[in-house]
Design a protein around this motif. Structure first.
Motif, PDB file in Angstrom:
ATOM      1  N   GLY A 138      22.569  16.476 -52.894  1.00 33.78           N
ATOM      2  CA  GLY A 138      22.564  17.932 -53.040  1.00 33.78           C
ATOM      3  C   GLY A 138      23.652  18.627 -52.260  1.00 33.78           C
ATOM      4  O   GLY A 138      23.987  19.786 -52.531  1.00 33.78           O
ATOM      5  N   ALA A 139      24.236  17.929 -51.279  1.00 33.85           N
ATOM      6  CA  ALA A 139      25.338  18.455 -50.461  1.00 33.85           C
ATOM      7  C   ALA A 139      24.975  19.792 -49.814  1.00 33.85           C
ATOM      8  O   ALA A 139      25.754  20.738 -49.823  1.00 33.85           O
ATOM      9  CB  ALA A 139      26.612  18.591 -51.289  1.00 33.85           C
ATOM     10  N   TYR A 140      23.758  19.853 -49.218  1.00 38.63           N
ATOM     11  CA  TYR A 140      23.346  21.086 -48.547  1.00 38.63           C
ATOM     12  C   TYR A 140      22.828  20.778 -47.152  1.00 38.63           C
ATOM     13  O   TYR A 140      22.411  19.651 -46.851  1.00 38.63           O
ATOM     14  CB  TYR A 140      22.282  21.822 -49.367  1.00 38.63           C
ATOM     15  N   ASP A 141      22.881  21.792 -46.318  1.00 39.33           N
ATOM     16  CA  ASP A 141      22.355  21.696 -44.962  1.00 39.33           C
ATOM     17  C   ASP A 141      20.847  21.891 -45.024  1.00 39.33           C
ATOM     18  O   ASP A 141      20.380  22.914 -45.535  1.00 39.33           O
ATOM     19  CB  ASP A 141      23.001  22.789 -44.103  1.00 39.33           C
ATOM     20  N   PRO A 142      20.037  20.939 -44.516  1.00 40.34           N
ATOM     21  CA  PRO A 142      18.592  21.148 -44.556  1.00 40.34           C
ATOM     22  C   PRO A 142      18.155  22.358 -43.738  1.00 40.34           C
ATOM     23  O   PRO A 142      17.057  22.870 -43.935  1.00 40.34           O
ATOM     24  CB  PRO A 142      18.025  19.849 -43.968  1.00 40.34           C
ATOM     25  N   GLY A 143      19.028  22.821 -42.863  1.00 35.99           N
ATOM     26  CA  GLY A 143      18.737  24.023 -42.088  1.00 35.99           C
ATOM     27  C   GLY A 143      19.189  25.308 -42.745  1.00 35.99           C
ATOM     28  O   GLY A 143      19.105  26.377 -42.125  1.00 35.99           O
ATOM     29  N   ASP A 144      19.632  25.227 -43.994  1.00 34.63           N
ATOM     30  CA  ASP A 144      20.022  26.431 -44.729  1.00 34.63           C
ATOM     31  C   ASP A 144      18.879  27.450 -44.677  1.00 34.63           C
ATOM     32  O   ASP A 144      17.733  27.129 -44.983  1.00 34.63           O
ATOM     33  CB  ASP A 144      20.329  26.057 -46.190  1.00 34.63           C
ATOM     34  N   ARG A 145      19.218  28.672 -44.299  1.00 34.71           N
ATOM     35  CA  ARG A 145      18.168  29.685 -44.105  1.00 34.71           C
ATOM     36  C   ARG A 145      17.406  29.999 -45.387  1.00 34.71           C
ATOM     37  O   ARG A 145      16.274  30.481 -45.342  1.00 34.71           O
ATOM     38  CB  ARG A 145      18.787  30.963 -43.530  1.00 34.71           C
ATOM     39  N   LEU A 146      18.013  29.731 -46.545  1.00 33.18           N
ATOM     40  CA  LEU A 146      17.283  29.939 -47.792  1.00 33.18           C
ATOM     41  C   LEU A 146      16.047  29.034 -47.867  1.00 33.18           C
ATOM     42  O   LEU A 146      15.061  29.367 -48.534  1.00 33.18           O
ATOM     43  CB  LEU A 146      18.194  29.663 -48.992  1.00 33.18           C
ATOM     44  N   LEU A 147      16.109  27.899 -47.173  1.00 37.41           N
ATOM     45  CA  LEU A 147      15.007  26.942 -47.233  1.00 37.41           C
ATOM     46  C   LEU A 147      13.923  27.212 -46.193  1.00 37.41           C
ATOM     47  O   LEU A 147      12.836  26.624 -46.274  1.00 37.41           O
ATOM     48  CB  LEU A 147      15.533  25.513 -47.038  1.00 37.41           C
ATOM     49  N   ASP A 148      14.201  28.061 -45.230  1.00 33.48           N
ATOM     50  CA  ASP A 148      13.254  28.270 -44.137  1.00 33.48           C
ATOM     51  C   ASP A 148      11.836  28.604 -44.604  1.00 33.48           C
ATOM     52  O   ASP A 148      10.869  28.000 -44.119  1.00 33.48           O
ATOM     53  CB  ASP A 148      13.770  29.362 -43.196  1.00 33.48           C
ATOM     54  N   PRO A 149      11.658  29.558 -45.524  1.00 32.18           N
ATOM     55  CA  PRO A 149      10.282  29.843 -45.968  1.00 32.18           C
ATOM     56  C   PRO A 149       9.615  28.648 -46.633  1.00 32.18           C
ATOM     57  O   PRO A 149       8.407  28.443 -46.477  1.00 32.18           O
ATOM     58  CB  PRO A 149      10.463  31.003 -46.958  1.00 32.18           C
ATOM     59  N   ALA A 150      10.394  27.846 -47.358  1.00 34.21           N
ATOM     60  CA  ALA A 150       9.831  26.675 -48.027  1.00 34.21           C
ATOM     61  C   ALA A 150       9.400  25.623 -47.010  1.00 34.21           C
ATOM     62  O   ALA A 150       8.311  25.052 -47.113  1.00 34.21           O
ATOM     63  CB  ALA A 150      10.857  26.080 -48.998  1.00 34.21           C
TER      64      ALA A 150
END
Length: 293
Positions: A138-150
């Motif tokens: 997925g080439a994304y940071d697991p700490g991406d703030r978009l994911l925080d609520p999830a």
């Protein structure tokens, strides 16, 4: 599949007095997606860089029956998006697969995008028992703030997340222990399952599991001849592996493995950590992790 192969697997768990196996890391996904995955392995793509024959290149129904013949009581449909807008479709497919395959733990996935918390909540409320996150593909940071609520929702619900976050077979921009440690600092109750034992950063991910009591490690491809040839598990860390015996879970990567299924089991056995450790890893820990909420 020969009857002999199934008999070997069943002999392994039967000798341990287990009712079967629980495999937290197996792949079932829409046919056209799986075909693309297989084509990538066939081409020795840049993330693999070596010949990788698919041992169990079979139709979906045959693959399910193979796992049943091996005595795998519970397995998963690990699937993952590589771009926005894909996760909801994959989750719909996996919900249908779980409905027609009761021994498959209902699996879901996610991606850093607007609306991720809503569809993660829908999946959890729909019965998802495990999520898959693939930081490398997925080439994304697991700490991406978009994911925080999830992440917060999954931590609160106690739903485990199997995450490919180690830098094997090739490093990505956001792979390795540092992004995961930042994530856990914000969500320490997240039931994170580090895929592939965090290969090749085994030592660092063992440390994370020791510091965070909800972190698990899955055995997928670790300790096998295929992996030991290039990224061997440090022999000096076997004691730490034994100490985490309640949070190591069996994973295999079936069907996308370049060797027979039983080889993963034999690789665990030759660690010589004892039958109690094998029983916990091959059944008990996974059964507890994937138990319906």
């Amino acid at each position: 599949m020969s009857e002999g192969e199934a008999a070997e697997v069943r002999e392994f768990w039967g000798r341990l007095g287990l009712p079967g196996l629980v495999d937290v890391h197996t792949h079932f996904m829409p046919e056209r997606v799986l075909r693309k995955v297989w084509a990538y392995f066939d081409s020795a793509g840049p993330l693999t860089g070596r010949e990788w024959p698919i041992t169990y290149r079979r139709a979906e129904g045959e693959r399910v029956e193979l796992l049943r013949a091996f005595g795998v009581r519970t397995f998963t449909s690990m699937l993952y998006p590589h771009k926005p807008g894909m996760a909801v479709w994959l989750n719909g497919w996996s919900a249908g697969f779980a409905a027609r395959t009761p021994d498959c733990a209902h699996t879901a996935t996610l991606f850093p995008e607007p609306g991720v918390a809503a569809y993660v909540r829908d999946a959890v409320e729909g019965g998802a028992r495990v999520f898959k996150a693939h930081v490398q593909v997925g080439a994304y940071d697991p700490g991406d703030r978009l994911l925080d609520p999830a992440w917060g929702l999954l931590a609160e619900a106690g739903v485990p997340v199997v995450m490919h976050c180690g830098s094997g077979p090739a490093p990505g921009k956001h792979t390795g222990p540092e992004p995961v440690e930042r994530l856990l600092a914000r969500h320490p109750r997240l039931r994170l399952v580090v895929a592939h034992m965090g290969m090749p950063e085994y030592t660092d991910f063992l440390g994370l599991a020791e510091r965070y009591p909800h972190v698990h490690l899955d055995t997928t491809m670790a300790f096998t001849d295929f992996s030991e040839a290039t990224v061997p598990f440090p022999a000096r860390e076997r004691g730490r592996l034994a100490g985490l015996g309640d949070r190591v879970v069996l994973g295999t990567d079936f069907p996308n493995i370049p060797y027979p299924y039983v080889h993963q089991l034999r690789a665990l056995e030759r660690l010589e950590l004892g039958d109690d450790w094998l029983r916990a890893v091959c059944h008990d820990n996974g059964a507890r992790l994937l138990a319906p909420l």
